[in-house]
Enzyme design. Structure first.
Site, PDB file in Angstrom:
ATOM      1  N   SER A  67      -0.982   0.225   4.473  1.00  0.00           N
ATOM      2  CA  SER A  67      -1.550   0.991   3.365  1.00  0.00           C
ATOM      3  C   SER A  67      -2.097   0.028   2.310  1.00  0.00           C
ATOM      4  CB  SER A  67      -0.474   1.876   2.739  1.00  0.00           C
ATOM      5  OG  SER A  67      -0.931   2.326   1.474  1.00  0.00           O
ATOM      6  N   GLY A 103       6.063   1.648  -2.549  1.00  0.00           N
ATOM      7  CA  GLY A 103       7.295   0.939  -2.893  1.00  0.00           C
ATOM      8  C   GLY A 103       8.497   1.814  -3.183  1.00  0.00           C
ATOM      9  N   ASP A 155      -5.073   5.429   0.628  1.00  0.00           N
ATOM     10  CA  ASP A 155      -4.469   6.494  -0.171  1.00  0.00           C
ATOM     11  C   ASP A 155      -5.404   6.916  -1.294  1.00  0.00           C
ATOM     12  OD1 ASP A 155      -1.792   6.894   0.989  1.00  0.00           O
ATOM     13  OD2 ASP A 155      -1.494   4.788   0.448  1.00  0.00           O
ATOM     14  N   MET A 186      -4.511  12.690  -1.208  1.00  0.00           N
ATOM     15  CA  MET A 186      -3.508  13.352  -2.062  1.00  0.00           C
ATOM     16  C   MET A 186      -4.271  13.908  -3.257  1.00  0.00           C
ATOM     17  SD  MET A 186      -0.586  10.468  -1.609  1.00  0.00           S
ATOM     18  CE  MET A 186      -1.800   9.308  -1.002  1.00  0.00           C
ATOM     19  N   HIS A 239      -4.789   2.329   6.305  1.00  0.00           N
ATOM     20  CA  HIS A 239      -4.420   3.575   5.613  1.00  0.00           C
ATOM     21  C   HIS A 239      -4.922   3.502   4.172  1.00  0.00           C
ATOM     22  CE1 HIS A 239      -1.770   7.122   5.059  1.00  0.00           C
ATOM     23  NE2 HIS A 239      -1.474   6.600   3.871  1.00  0.00           N
ATOM     24  N   SER A 288       4.123  -1.660   1.161  1.00  0.00           N
ATOM     25  CA  SER A 288       4.819  -2.836   0.620  1.00  0.00           C
ATOM     26  C   SER A 288       5.415  -3.713   1.721  1.00  0.00           C
ATOM     27  CB  SER A 288       5.889  -2.402  -0.381  1.00  0.00           C
ATOM     28  OG  SER A 288       6.564  -1.260   0.058  1.00  0.00           O
ATOM     29  N   MET A 323      -5.886   9.297  -4.393  1.00  0.00           N
ATOM     30  CA  MET A 323      -5.086  10.111  -5.337  1.00  0.00           C
ATOM     31  C   MET A 323      -5.959  10.501  -6.521  1.00  0.00           C
ATOM     32  SD  MET A 323      -1.546   7.962  -5.414  1.00  0.00           S
ATOM     33  CE  MET A 323      -0.852   7.206  -3.940  1.00  0.00           C
ATOM     34  N   ASP A 352       5.019   8.255   6.508  1.00  0.00           N
ATOM     35  CA  ASP A 352       4.435   7.486   5.403  1.00  0.00           C
ATOM     36  C   ASP A 352       5.390   7.506   4.218  1.00  0.00           C
ATOM     37  OD1 ASP A 352       2.772   6.267   3.560  1.00  0.00           O
ATOM     38  OD2 ASP A 352       1.363   7.945   3.414  1.00  0.00           O
ATOM     39  N   GLY A 353       5.781   6.294   3.797  1.00  0.00           N
ATOM     40  CA  GLY A 353       6.627   6.162   2.611  1.00  0.00           C
ATOM     41  C   GLY A 353       7.938   5.469   2.922  1.00  0.00           C
ATOM     42  N   GLY A 354       8.096   4.259   2.394  1.00  0.00           N
ATOM     43  CA  GLY A 354       9.343   3.522   2.578  1.00  0.00           C
ATOM     44  C   GLY A 354       9.581   3.051   4.002  1.00  0.00           C
ATOM     45  N   MET A 358       5.608  13.166   5.149  1.00  0.00           N
ATOM     46  CA  MET A 358       5.869  12.215   4.061  1.00  0.00           C
ATOM     47  C   MET A 358       7.367  11.927   3.993  1.00  0.00           C
ATOM     48  SD  MET A 358       3.005  11.352   2.701  1.00  0.00           S
ATOM     49  CE  MET A 358       3.703  10.374   1.367  1.00  0.00           C
ATOM     50  N   HIS A 402      -5.807   9.184   3.580  1.00  0.00           N
ATOM     51  CA  HIS A 402      -4.749  10.133   3.204  1.00  0.00           C
ATOM     52  C   HIS A 402      -5.123  10.696   1.842  1.00  0.00           C
ATOM     53  CE1 HIS A 402      -0.205  10.555   1.948  1.00  0.00           C
ATOM     54  NE2 HIS A 402      -0.805  11.714   2.059  1.00  0.00           N
TER      55      HIS A 402
HETATM   56  O1  LIG Z   1       0.980   7.797   0.562  1.00  0.00           O
HETATM   57  C1  LIG Z   1       1.580   6.895   0.012  1.00  0.00           C
HETATM   58  C2  LIG Z   1       2.280   7.140  -1.284  1.00  0.00           C
HETATM   59  O2  LIG Z   1       2.045   8.430  -1.685  1.00  0.00           O
HETATM   60  C3  LIG Z   1       1.567   5.503   0.605  1.00  0.00           C
HETATM   61  O3  LIG Z   1       0.827   5.506   1.789  1.00  0.00           O
HETATM   62  C4  LIG Z   1       2.964   4.960   0.875  1.00  0.00           C
HETATM   63  O4  LIG Z   1       3.813   5.110  -0.181  1.00  0.00           O
HETATM   64  C5  LIG Z   1       2.913   3.531   1.348  1.00  0.00           C
HETATM   65  O5  LIG Z   1       3.640   2.659   0.555  1.00  0.00           O
HETATM   66  P1  LIG Z   1       5.094   2.081   0.940  1.00  0.00           P
HETATM   67  O6  LIG Z   1       5.048   1.710   2.406  1.00  0.00           O
HETATM   68  O7  LIG Z   1       5.239   0.909   0.048  1.00  0.00           O
HETATM   69  O8  LIG Z   1       6.075   3.188   0.686  1.00  0.00           O
HETATM   70 FE   LIG Z   2      -0.294   7.430   2.278  1.00  0.00          FE
END
Ligand SMILES: O=C(CO)[C@H](O)[C@H](O)COP(=O)(O)O
Ligand SMILES: [Fe+2]
Length: 228
Positions: free
Chosen positions: A8, A143, A33, A66, A31, A196, A35, A173-175, A135, A64
């Site tokens: 990302s 992060g 993002d 959002m 990826h 991250s 927003m 996606d996420g963490g 998600m 993606h």
């Molecule tokens: O959609 C997202 C946040 O809304 C990002 O793609 C996601 O958070 C990627 O970051 P990390 O891998 O650091 O969590």
């Molecule tokens: Fe994302």
């Protein structure tokens, strides 16, 4: 399908996007993002940046969105060069019509669920999609800590995909990192977004390879993959 790793660029240096894309040239997708500061409390980039990035990199773009009103905006991301466009079902007025429009314009159509959105009401929509995004953080920021309470939803979605015999990718996606990717793969995910964990690493290309190896090893041992 082999495990796919999608770095990302939310965690990349936005003043050097083309170089940052090049740094992960071995990735399956990049990826992106998007927003809008309405659907989520953060603002990133839009159609013109995606257009430039699509010209600057050979890696296909996984956008993606959002954003509010994806029915209006998503087709423009296909025209801008995205190979896959994900809209949030919570924001879409007509998700089936939108998925069909994205496909008709030539991109893969994907739908995302926030952590509090269940998969069950959307079971009948799955054949309209090329990918479903679950998600594993509240959307808006990179992060954040991985929400392991999403693992049962990933498992139930994988069971639905198998039950209906669909060729549908399941993205998380996420963490997602070296400490969480194996749980995701074991539960049934096959496309892994990592921000991250890739761009925070000393060597982002090596981080992509290591994550892919971990995911493939975990998938190899997973019961859902053995059934195929
Ligand atoms: O959609 C997202 C946040 O809304 C990002 O793609 C996601 O958070 C990627 O970051 P990390 O891998 O650091 O969590
Ligand atoms: Fe994302």
């Amino acid at each position: 399908m082999a495990a796919q790793i999608n770095p990302s660029i939310l965690s990349a240096d936005f003043s050097r996007l083309a170089d940052e894309a090049q740094a992960v040239a071995g990735a399956d997708w990049l990826h992106v993002d998007v927003m809008d500061n309405h659907f989520v409390p953060n603002l990133t980039l839009g159609v013109p940046v995606v257009e430039s990035l699509a010209r600057a990199t050979g890696t296909p773009l996984d956008c993606h969105l959002m954003i509010e009103a994806p029915d209006r905006w998503a087709p423009q991301y296909v025209e801008a060069g995205a190979g896959s466009v994900t809209f949030h079902v919570e924001a879409a007025a007509a998700p089936v019509r939108l998925a069909r429009e994205i496909r008709a314009k030539g991109a893969r159509a994907s739908m995302a669920l926030r952590p509090a959105t269940p998969i069950e009401p959307y079971e009948d929509l799955l054949p309209e999609l090329d990918m479903l995004l679950i998600m594993t953080v509240e959307p808006g920021f990179g992060g954040q800590a991985f929400l392991d309470i999403m693992l049962p939803k990933i498992r139930r979605t994988r069971e639905m995909i198998s039950k209906h015999g669909l060729d549908l990718w399941l993205q998380v996606d996420g963490g997602v990192s070296a400490s969480t990717i194996e749980q995701c793969a074991d539960a049934g995910a096959d496309v892994f977004v990592a921000g991250s964990a890739v761009y925070g690493a000393q060597d982002p290309a090596e981080a992509v390879r290591a994550l892919r190896n971990q995911a493939e090893a975990a998938t190899g041992k997973a019961s859902w993959a053995c059934d195929h």
